[in-house]
Design a protein around this motif. Structure first.
Motif, PDB file in Angstrom:
ATOM      1  N   SER A  34       0.913  -1.195   0.051  1.00  0.00           N
ATOM      2  CA  SER A  34       0.128  -0.039  -0.104  1.00  0.00           C
ATOM      3  C   SER A  34       0.952   1.338  -0.101  1.00  0.00           C
ATOM      4  N   THR A  35       0.469   2.136  -0.577  1.00  0.00           N
ATOM      5  CA  THR A  35       0.974   3.505  -0.376  1.00  0.00           C
ATOM      6  C   THR A  35       0.173   4.667   0.243  1.00  0.00           C
ATOM      7  N   ILE A  36       0.568   5.452   1.027  1.00  0.00           N
ATOM      8  CA  ILE A  36      -0.032   6.349   1.809  1.00  0.00           C
ATOM      9  C   ILE A  36       0.212   7.759   1.591  1.00  0.00           C
ATOM     10  N   GLU A  37      -0.688   8.720   1.383  1.00  0.00           N
ATOM     11  CA  GLU A  37      -0.299  10.005   1.220  1.00  0.00           C
ATOM     12  C   GLU A  37      -1.094  10.714   1.972  1.00  0.00           C
ATOM     13  N   PRO A  50       3.695  11.816   0.122  1.00  0.00           N
ATOM     14  CA  PRO A  50       4.081  10.591   0.255  1.00  0.00           C
ATOM     15  C   PRO A  50       4.535  10.256   1.628  1.00  0.00           C
ATOM     16  N   VAL A  51       4.113   9.147   2.480  1.00  0.00           N
ATOM     17  CA  VAL A  51       4.399   8.678   3.620  1.00  0.00           C
ATOM     18  C   VAL A  51       5.292   7.613   3.310  1.00  0.00           C
ATOM     19  N   ASP A  52       6.682   7.578   3.835  1.00  0.00           N
ATOM     20  CA  ASP A  52       7.709   6.413   3.713  1.00  0.00           C
ATOM     21  C   ASP A  52       6.923   5.302   4.159  1.00  0.00           C
ATOM     22  N   PHE A  53       7.107   3.977   3.632  1.00  0.00           N
ATOM     23  CA  PHE A  53       6.273   3.006   3.810  1.00  0.00           C
ATOM     24  C   PHE A  53       6.964   2.270   4.964  1.00  0.00           C
ATOM     25  N   ARG A  54       8.090   2.451   5.150  1.00  0.00           N
ATOM     26  CA  ARG A  54       8.774   1.896   6.245  1.00  0.00           C
ATOM     27  C   ARG A  54       8.391   2.552   7.499  1.00  0.00           C
ATOM     28  N   ALA A  55       7.744   3.664   7.545  1.00  0.00           N
ATOM     29  CA  ALA A  55       7.377   4.603   8.725  1.00  0.00           C
ATOM     30  C   ALA A  55       5.977   3.872   9.424  1.00  0.00           C
ATOM     31  N   VAL A  56       5.285   3.364   8.613  1.00  0.00           N
ATOM     32  CA  VAL A  56       3.853   2.746   8.912  1.00  0.00           C
ATOM     33  C   VAL A  56       3.865   1.272   9.136  1.00  0.00           C
ATOM     34  N   GLY A  57       3.707   0.760  10.199  1.00  0.00           N
ATOM     35  CA  GLY A  57       3.680  -0.873  10.563  1.00  0.00           C
ATOM     36  C   GLY A  57       2.355  -1.344  10.185  1.00  0.00           C
ATOM     37  N   ALA A  58       1.121  -0.104  10.187  1.00  0.00           N
ATOM     38  CA  ALA A  58      -0.189  -0.792  10.251  1.00  0.00           C
ATOM     39  C   ALA A  58      -1.071   0.549  10.101  1.00  0.00           C
ATOM     40  N   TYR A  59      -2.115   0.531   9.500  1.00  0.00           N
ATOM     41  CA  TYR A  59      -3.363   1.677   9.737  1.00  0.00           C
ATOM     42  C   TYR A  59      -4.555   1.028   9.542  1.00  0.00           C
ATOM     43  N   PRO A  88     -16.645  12.464   9.883  1.00  0.00           N
ATOM     44  CA  PRO A  88     -15.753  12.074   8.928  1.00  0.00           C
ATOM     45  C   PRO A  88     -14.984  11.021   9.170  1.00  0.00           C
ATOM     46  N   PRO A  89     -14.187  10.365   8.347  1.00  0.00           N
ATOM     47  CA  PRO A  89     -13.419   9.003   8.510  1.00  0.00           C
ATOM     48  C   PRO A  89     -12.116   9.224   9.372  1.00  0.00           C
ATOM     49  N   HIS A  90     -11.939   8.412  10.313  1.00  0.00           N
ATOM     50  CA  HIS A  90     -10.895   8.532  11.221  1.00  0.00           C
ATOM     51  C   HIS A  90      -9.851   7.608  10.946  1.00  0.00           C
ATOM     52  N   VAL A  91      -8.467   8.205  10.581  1.00  0.00           N
ATOM     53  CA  VAL A  91      -7.596   7.111  10.067  1.00  0.00           C
ATOM     54  C   VAL A  91      -6.525   7.081  11.113  1.00  0.00           C
ATOM     55  N   VAL A  92      -5.961   6.047  11.670  1.00  0.00           N
ATOM     56  CA  VAL A  92      -5.008   5.734  12.538  1.00  0.00           C
ATOM     57  C   VAL A  92      -3.745   5.136  11.859  1.00  0.00           C
ATOM     58  N   LEU A  93      -2.570   5.797  11.893  1.00  0.00           N
ATOM     59  CA  LEU A  93      -1.500   5.227  11.553  1.00  0.00           C
ATOM     60  C   LEU A  93      -0.512   4.818  12.609  1.00  0.00           C
ATOM     61  N   HIS A  94      -0.409   3.580  12.686  1.00  0.00           N
ATOM     62  CA  HIS A  94       0.489   2.845  13.545  1.00  0.00           C
ATOM     63  C   HIS A  94       2.002   3.003  13.069  1.00  0.00           C
ATOM     64  N   LEU A  95       2.819   3.642  13.821  1.00  0.00           N
ATOM     65  CA  LEU A  95       4.221   3.842  13.453  1.00  0.00           C
ATOM     66  C   LEU A  95       4.925   2.767  13.815  1.00  0.00           C
ATOM     67  N   ALA A  96       5.898   2.313  12.785  1.00  0.00           N
ATOM     68  CA  ALA A  96       6.686   1.350  12.804  1.00  0.00           C
ATOM     69  C   ALA A  96       8.033   1.533  13.499  1.00  0.00           C
ATOM     70  N   GLY A  97       8.504   2.725  13.617  1.00  0.00           N
ATOM     71  CA  GLY A  97       9.575   3.029  14.159  1.00  0.00           C
ATOM     72  C   GLY A  97      10.725   3.207  13.321  1.00  0.00           C
ATOM     73  N   ASP A 140      11.779   7.461   6.973  1.00  0.00           N
ATOM     74  CA  ASP A 140      12.198   8.938   7.134  1.00  0.00           C
ATOM     75  C   ASP A 140      11.344   9.876   7.296  1.00  0.00           C
ATOM     76  N   THR A 141       9.929   9.419   7.371  1.00  0.00           N
ATOM     77  CA  THR A 141       9.110  10.469   7.531  1.00  0.00           C
ATOM     78  C   THR A 141       8.938  11.050   8.822  1.00  0.00           C
ATOM     79  N   GLN A 142       8.485  12.241   8.671  1.00  0.00           N
ATOM     80  CA  GLN A 142       8.255  12.934  10.164  1.00  0.00           C
ATOM     81  C   GLN A 142       6.823  13.681   9.941  1.00  0.00           C
ATOM     82  N   PHE A 143       6.086  13.305  11.048  1.00  0.00           N
ATOM     83  CA  PHE A 143       4.706  13.911  11.077  1.00  0.00           C
ATOM     84  C   PHE A 143       5.017  15.314  11.807  1.00  0.00           C
ATOM     85  N   GLU A 144       3.958  16.396  11.259  1.00  0.00           N
ATOM     86  CA  GLU A 144       4.224  17.584  11.941  1.00  0.00           C
ATOM     87  C   GLU A 144       2.777  18.300  12.007  1.00  0.00           C
TER      88      GLU A 144
END
Length: 123
Positions: free
Chosen positions: A20-23, A28-37, A46-55, A58-62
Motif C-alpha cells: 500500500s501507499t499512503i499520502e 507521500p508517507v515512507d512505507f517503512r514508517a507505518v507498520g499498520a493503519y 468524518p473518517p478516522h484514520v490511525v497510522l501505527h508507526l513502525a519506528g 524517514d517520514t516526520q509528522f508535523e
C-alpha cells in the motif's frame, strides 16, 4: 466550516494485496514508517484514520492531529478458544501425514505446531 473541519487532512491510501501507499495532504508517507493503519467511520462524522508507526523510515509528522492510542489485544483468550476447538486425533493424523515431518527429536511437536499455525491462518 467549523474548527474541527479545518483540522481534517486529505488522506489517500492505495492498497493492492499486501502493498500500500499512503499520502497525507499530497505528501507521500515512507512505507517503512507505518507498520499498520486502521480506518473507521461513525455516522455523521468524518473518517478516522490511525497510522501505527513502525519506528523506522524517514517520514516526520508535523502539525495538529487527533491522536489515538490503542493497546494490542491479548491473544491469549482467542488462542484458548482456537485450541479448545482442536480435535487431538485429527491434529495427530494431520501432523503425521505432513511431507515435512522429520525424524529428529521433537519433529512431531514441530509438525503439530506448524499444522496448528496453518489452521489458524485458514490454510
Amino acid at each position: 466550516m467549523d474548527q474541527q473541519d479545518e483540522a481534517l487532512r486529505n488522506v489517500r491510501i492505495a492498497a493492492r494485496g499486501p502493498q500500500s501507499t499512503i499520502e497525507i495532504d499530497g505528501e507521500p508517507v515512507d512505507f517503512r514508517a507505518v507498520g499498520a493503519y486502521t480506518i473507521s467511520r461513525l455516522p455523521g462524522e468524518p473518517p478516522h484514520v490511525v497510522l501505527h508507526l513502525a519506528g523506522s523510515g524517514d517520514t516526520q509528522f508535523e502539525g495538529m492531529a487527533r491522536v489515538s492510542v490503542a493497546d494490542m489485544p491479548d491473544p491469549g483468550p482467542a488462542a484458548a478458544v482456537f485450541l479448545a476447538a482442536i480435535n487431538p486425533e485429527e491434529l495427530e493424523r494431520a501432523a503425521l501425514a505432513r511431507l515435512d515431518l522429520g525424524a529428529d527429536p521433537h519433529s512431531l511437536t514441530e509438525a503439530m505446531l506448524t499444522q496448528l499455525g496453518e489452521w489458524a491462518r485458514g490454510a
